[in-house]
Design a protein around this motif. Structure first.
Motif, PDB file in Angstrom:
ATOM      1  N   ALA A 144       0.940  -1.195  -0.083  1.00 50.71           N
ATOM      2  CA  ALA A 144       0.164   0.028   0.150  1.00 50.71           C
ATOM      3  C   ALA A 144       0.786   1.138  -0.055  1.00 50.71           C
ATOM      4  CB  ALA A 144      -0.883   0.000   1.224  1.00 50.71           C
ATOM      5  N   ARG A 145       1.843   1.195   0.915  1.00 51.02           N
ATOM      6  CA  ARG A 145       2.785   2.432   0.709  1.00 51.02           C
ATOM      7  C   ARG A 145       3.507   2.717  -0.506  1.00 51.02           C
ATOM      8  NH1 ARG A 145       5.352   4.726   5.358  1.00 51.02           N
ATOM      9  NH2 ARG A 145       3.669   3.962   6.562  1.00 51.02           N
ATOM     10  N   MET A 146       4.085   1.441  -1.230  1.00 46.61           N
ATOM     11  CA  MET A 146       4.648   1.710  -2.385  1.00 46.61           C
ATOM     12  C   MET A 146       3.634   2.158  -3.381  1.00 46.61           C
ATOM     13  SD  MET A 146       7.781   1.023  -1.937  1.00 46.61           S
ATOM     14  CE  MET A 146       7.499   1.696  -0.310  1.00 46.61           C
ATOM     15  N   LEU A 147       2.636   1.839  -3.531  1.00 50.17           N
ATOM     16  CA  LEU A 147       1.582   2.014  -4.395  1.00 50.17           C
ATOM     17  C   LEU A 147       1.304   3.649  -4.197  1.00 50.17           C
ATOM     18  CD1 LEU A 147      -1.193  -0.732  -5.307  1.00 50.17           C
ATOM     19  CD2 LEU A 147       0.997  -0.344  -6.243  1.00 50.17           C
ATOM     20  N   THR A 148       1.148   3.990  -3.159  1.00 51.42           N
ATOM     21  CA  THR A 148       0.640   5.482  -2.931  1.00 51.42           C
ATOM     22  C   THR A 148       1.955   6.222  -3.563  1.00 51.42           C
ATOM     23  OG1 THR A 148      -0.649   4.791  -0.956  1.00 51.42           O
ATOM     24  CG2 THR A 148       0.094   7.291  -1.063  1.00 51.42           C
ATOM     25  N   GLU A 149       3.156   5.834  -3.329  1.00 52.31           N
ATOM     26  CA  GLU A 149       4.300   6.699  -3.507  1.00 52.31           C
ATOM     27  C   GLU A 149       4.202   6.579  -5.186  1.00 52.31           C
ATOM     28  OE1 GLU A 149       7.878   5.178  -1.264  1.00 52.31           O
ATOM     29  OE2 GLU A 149       6.688   5.887   0.661  1.00 52.31           O
ATOM     30  N   ALA A 150       3.936   5.507  -5.624  1.00 54.21           N
ATOM     31  CA  ALA A 150       4.239   5.273  -7.117  1.00 54.21           C
ATOM     32  C   ALA A 150       3.263   6.026  -7.991  1.00 54.21           C
ATOM     33  CB  ALA A 150       4.105   3.999  -7.492  1.00 54.21           C
ATOM     34  N   ALA A 151       1.868   6.220  -7.499  1.00 50.76           N
ATOM     35  CA  ALA A 151       0.979   7.070  -8.032  1.00 50.76           C
ATOM     36  C   ALA A 151       1.399   8.658  -8.134  1.00 50.76           C
ATOM     37  CB  ALA A 151      -0.294   7.054  -7.297  1.00 50.76           C
ATOM     38  N   ARG A 152       2.180   8.960  -7.021  1.00 57.21           N
ATOM     39  CA  ARG A 152       2.501  10.654  -7.200  1.00 57.21           C
ATOM     40  C   ARG A 152       3.556  10.799  -8.000  1.00 57.21           C
ATOM     41  NH1 ARG A 152       3.559   9.978  -1.237  1.00 57.21           N
ATOM     42  NH2 ARG A 152       1.630  10.208  -0.086  1.00 57.21           N
ATOM     43  N   LYS A 153       4.273   9.736  -8.120  1.00 59.62           N
ATOM     44  CA  LYS A 153       5.609   9.723  -9.205  1.00 59.62           C
ATOM     45  C   LYS A 153       5.328   9.762 -10.257  1.00 59.62           C
ATOM     46  CE  LYS A 153      10.008   7.166 -10.120  1.00 59.62           C
ATOM     47  NZ  LYS A 153      10.693   6.207  -9.804  1.00 59.62           N
ATOM     48  N   TYR A 154       4.445   8.843 -10.939  1.00 60.38           N
ATOM     49  CA  TYR A 154       4.043   8.840 -12.295  1.00 60.38           C
ATOM     50  C   TYR A 154       2.868   9.474 -12.409  1.00 60.38           C
ATOM     51  CZ  TYR A 154       7.297   5.040 -12.269  1.00 60.38           C
ATOM     52  OH  TYR A 154       8.593   4.092 -12.336  1.00 60.38           O
ATOM     53  N   LYS A 155       2.217  10.208 -11.590  1.00 57.32           N
ATOM     54  CA  LYS A 155       1.048  11.339 -11.855  1.00 57.32           C
ATOM     55  C   LYS A 155       0.050  10.594 -12.728  1.00 57.32           C
ATOM     56  CE  LYS A 155       3.889  15.537 -11.852  1.00 57.32           C
ATOM     57  NZ  LYS A 155       4.787  15.029 -10.683  1.00 57.32           N
ATOM     58  N   VAL A 156      -0.562   9.764 -11.985  1.00 52.93           N
ATOM     59  CA  VAL A 156      -1.655   9.165 -12.830  1.00 52.93           C
ATOM     60  C   VAL A 156      -3.037   9.297 -11.739  1.00 52.93           C
ATOM     61  CG1 VAL A 156      -0.373   7.182 -13.917  1.00 52.93           C
ATOM     62  CG2 VAL A 156      -1.243   6.814 -11.563  1.00 52.93           C
ATOM     63  N   VAL A 157      -4.127   9.254 -12.333  1.00 51.44           N
ATOM     64  CA  VAL A 157      -5.553   9.296 -11.813  1.00 51.44           C
ATOM     65  C   VAL A 157      -5.742   7.896 -11.081  1.00 51.44           C
ATOM     66  CG1 VAL A 157      -7.894   9.730 -11.956  1.00 51.44           C
ATOM     67  CG2 VAL A 157      -6.290  10.950 -13.182  1.00 51.44           C
ATOM     68  N   THR A 158      -6.078   7.995  -9.568  1.00 47.89           N
ATOM     69  CA  THR A 158      -6.271   6.769  -8.948  1.00 47.89           C
ATOM     70  C   THR A 158      -7.540   6.580  -8.307  1.00 47.89           C
ATOM     71  OG1 THR A 158      -5.049   7.702  -7.027  1.00 47.89           O
ATOM     72  CG2 THR A 158      -3.743   6.439  -8.645  1.00 47.89           C
ATOM     73  N   GLN A 159      -8.228   5.429  -8.066  1.00 50.74           N
ATOM     74  CA  GLN A 159      -9.266   5.239  -7.412  1.00 50.74           C
ATOM     75  C   GLN A 159      -9.204   3.805  -6.764  1.00 50.74           C
ATOM     76  OE1 GLN A 159     -11.883   7.368  -6.100  1.00 50.74           O
ATOM     77  NE2 GLN A 159     -13.691   7.060  -7.538  1.00 50.74           N
ATOM     78  N   MET A 160      -9.534   3.746  -5.432  1.00 56.65           N
ATOM     79  CA  MET A 160      -9.845   2.576  -4.966  1.00 56.65           C
ATOM     80  C   MET A 160     -11.464   2.105  -4.958  1.00 56.65           C
ATOM     81  SD  MET A 160      -8.873   0.853  -1.219  1.00 56.65           S
ATOM     82  CE  MET A 160      -9.907   2.000  -0.089  1.00 56.65           C
ATOM     83  N   GLY A 161     -11.723   0.813  -5.007  1.00 55.42           N
ATOM     84  CA  GLY A 161     -13.136   0.638  -5.165  1.00 55.42           C
ATOM     85  C   GLY A 161     -14.170   0.586  -4.168  1.00 55.42           C
ATOM     86  N   ASN A 162     -13.918   1.442  -3.003  1.00 53.02           N
ATOM     87  CA  ASN A 162     -14.913   1.350  -2.063  1.00 53.02           C
ATOM     88  C   ASN A 162     -15.770   2.449  -2.458  1.00 53.02           C
ATOM     89  OD1 ASN A 162     -12.795   3.509  -1.626  1.00 53.02           O
ATOM     90  ND2 ASN A 162     -13.438   3.725   0.365  1.00 53.02           N
ATOM     91  N   GLN A 163     -16.910   2.155  -3.213  1.00 49.12           N
ATOM     92  CA  GLN A 163     -17.897   3.168  -3.811  1.00 49.12           C
ATOM     93  C   GLN A 163     -18.672   4.040  -2.564  1.00 49.12           C
ATOM     94  OE1 GLN A 163     -17.924  -0.293  -4.063  1.00 49.12           O
ATOM     95  NE2 GLN A 163     -19.750  -1.076  -4.067  1.00 49.12           N
ATOM     96  N   GLY A 164     -18.935   3.445  -1.499  1.00 51.90           N
ATOM     97  CA  GLY A 164     -19.457   4.353  -0.616  1.00 51.90           C
ATOM     98  C   GLY A 164     -18.736   5.681  -0.503  1.00 51.90           C
ATOM     99  N   GLY A 165     -17.317   5.831  -0.798  1.00 55.84           N
ATOM    100  CA  GLY A 165     -16.673   6.988  -0.572  1.00 55.84           C
ATOM    101  C   GLY A 165     -16.969   8.045  -1.190  1.00 55.84           C
TER     102      GLY A 165
END
Length: 474
Positions: A144-165
């Motif tokens: 989880a920590r690595m994906l969070t950092e990678a998403a920032r580094k590569y500047k991609v749009v992200t979403q986790m599938g907890n639709q109630g959010g």
């Protein structure tokens, strides 16, 4: 007109003439600031059966997404998606799909067992693809920590599938809390009826042939080799630590979302738990450690990010429930079938259902007797799936998603620290001489979030980051 602009104009004109056979064009092909002729997001799915099938259908439903390709290790499970999206190319191995379809896609949806979430997602992120990933974001805290950092580094749009959010309920709950109706929250209680699949089970045995229409080695992904068994696939994998994350992994990202989204918390500093004993004979414990337990109680302590004390969160699953609040009438529902959450504040309480739905003050009569706050927080009328699609089309930094990885990553770490506590509770001490030292992990565990380490029970740290099978890595 510059040569570059002329080239783009000719490309667009020729694309239109080419007809339907060339209508699926990735957005990035036309360059920054340009969109595909259909103005649609080209999505590849990793996992096309079960939840993967419903995810792909939800993306397509809004009319702004093309399902270009998908990968699934099981032909039978993916059959529905194959029929629904006949134009999409089918692959068994998502790595082959990404390699061959990389130039044709803008974004990737990951809907696999928890075991392969991180490796599949990281592969897509490193290609610069936007990602939508089912909950929990990862199997391990480290991932989880690595994906969070990678998403920032590569500047991609992200979403986790907890639709109630993206639901109205959690936003209404936030407005109620921020208006001061219940004061400062000091305790949170959350629960679910999960698991509704087998847990607390002996490790399966016996020889079983791998179905002819599936690739078992690919299904295992980074997990250590395990012989095929119908106890794992297609659904009951959730209850096995090698592949799933139990009741917490399935439901905590839904039910605890209001606490993590609304309250001033980020990383916990303490966690403790208890799970039921299981016996196979008088005085003889079962000792099942490969399967998640049938129920659990978790206590997580969070320092408030505003420095004003702590907030204690208690999670229960397997049918266990907190004591009914005295303000709730005996016949009034406490949550709903899936579970619920209670905020206990210095001036009152809020109760909500799963996904933060139907938030109500306690006693519920207050909902009629007092002036409720006005709606001030923007809603997400397009829903969780289309919010991500629209944000991807808008481009990184131009739109917000509800469960982007800067939110979902730390949130997932909080969910998985509870599983770390459970697995520590279940560990036996091989050098034990008596009951007192038989289970050394049955204590309050102290968590150093910055360094992702338990500081007072070293064996627990093996559950922060698992060892991948040869040939797999982040």
């Amino acid at each position: 007109m510059s040569a570059k602009k002329s080239s783009r104009r000719n490309f667009i004109r020729n694309t239109a003439v080419a007809g339907a056979g060339f209508m699926i064009v990735p957005r990035h092909v036309l360059g920054k600031g340009f969109v595909a002729p259909s103005d649609k997001l080209n999505i590849a799915g990793i996992g096309a059966g079960g939840k993967g099938a419903s995810d792909l259908s939800e993306f397509a439903k809004g009319g702004r997404a093309n399902i270009v390709a998908f990968a699934d290790v099981d032909v039978k499970q993916a059959a529905g998606s194959v029929k629904r999206f006949p134009q999409a190319k089918f692959y068994f191995d998502y790595r082959e799909m990404l390699e061959k379809e990389g130039k044709n896609i803008d974004a990737v949806s990951v809907s696999t067992p928890d075991n392969t979430h991180a490796v599949a997602t990281m592969a897509a992120i490193k290609m610069g693809k936007h990602v939508y990933v089912q909950k929990p974001l990862t199997h391990d805290i480290y991932e989880a920590r690595m994906l969070t950092e990678a998403a920032r580094k590569y500047k991609v749009v992200t979403q986790m599938g907890n639709q109630g959010g993206s639901g109205d309920g959690v936003r209404r709950m936030q407005e109620m809390y921020q208006s001061g109706l219940i004061g400062e929250v000091t305790k949170v209680y959350a629960w679910t009826n999960r698991p509704v699949w087998p847990q607390g089970m002996p490790t399966p045995s016996g020889k079983h042939d791998v179905p002819a229409d599936m690739k078992w080695d690919l299904w295992l992904g980074p997990a250590q080799w395990t012989d095929y068994n119908p106890a794992y696939h297609p659904f009951n994998w959730r209850g096995w630590w090698a592949f799933g994350t139990g009741a917490l992994g399935d439901m905590a990202c839904h039910i605890l979302d209001p606490a993590y989204r609304i309250l001033p918390i980020l990383f916990p500093n303490e966690v403790e738990c208890s799970v039921p004993n299981q016996f196979v004979d008088a005085w003889k414990e079962a000792g099942y450690v490969d399967s998640c337990p049938s129920s659990s109680i978790i206590h997580i302590n969070y320092p408030r990010t505003d420095g004003k004390g702590e907030i204690k969160v208690t999670w229960m699953d397997g049918g266990l429930l907190p004591e009914r609040p005295k303000e709730l009438l005996p016949d009034e529902p406490m949550g709903n079938w899936d579970g619920g959450i209670i905020f206990e504040g210095t001036k009152g309480k809020i109760l909500a259902d799963c996904y933060g739905a139907n938030p109500r003050l306690l006693p519920t009569q207050k909902m009629k007797d007092i002036q409720l706050p006005a709606s001030t927080i923007a809603r997400v009328p397009e829903g969780h799936y289309q919010q991500w699609v629209n944000a991807c089309i808008a481009g990184y930094g131009n739109a917000q998603t509800s469960s982007h990885f800067d939110f979902a990553g730390p949130f997932t770490e909080s969910v998985l620290i509870a599983n770390l506590a459970i697995r520590s509770w279940m560990m036996k001490n091989p050098a034990a001489k008596g009951w007192e030292d038989k289970y050394l992990g049955r204590k309050k565990l102290l968590w150093d979030a910055a360094n992702m380490r338990i500081t007072n029970f070293e064996p627990a740290n093996q559950f922060v980051k698992r060892e991948y099978r040869a040939g797999w890595s982040l």
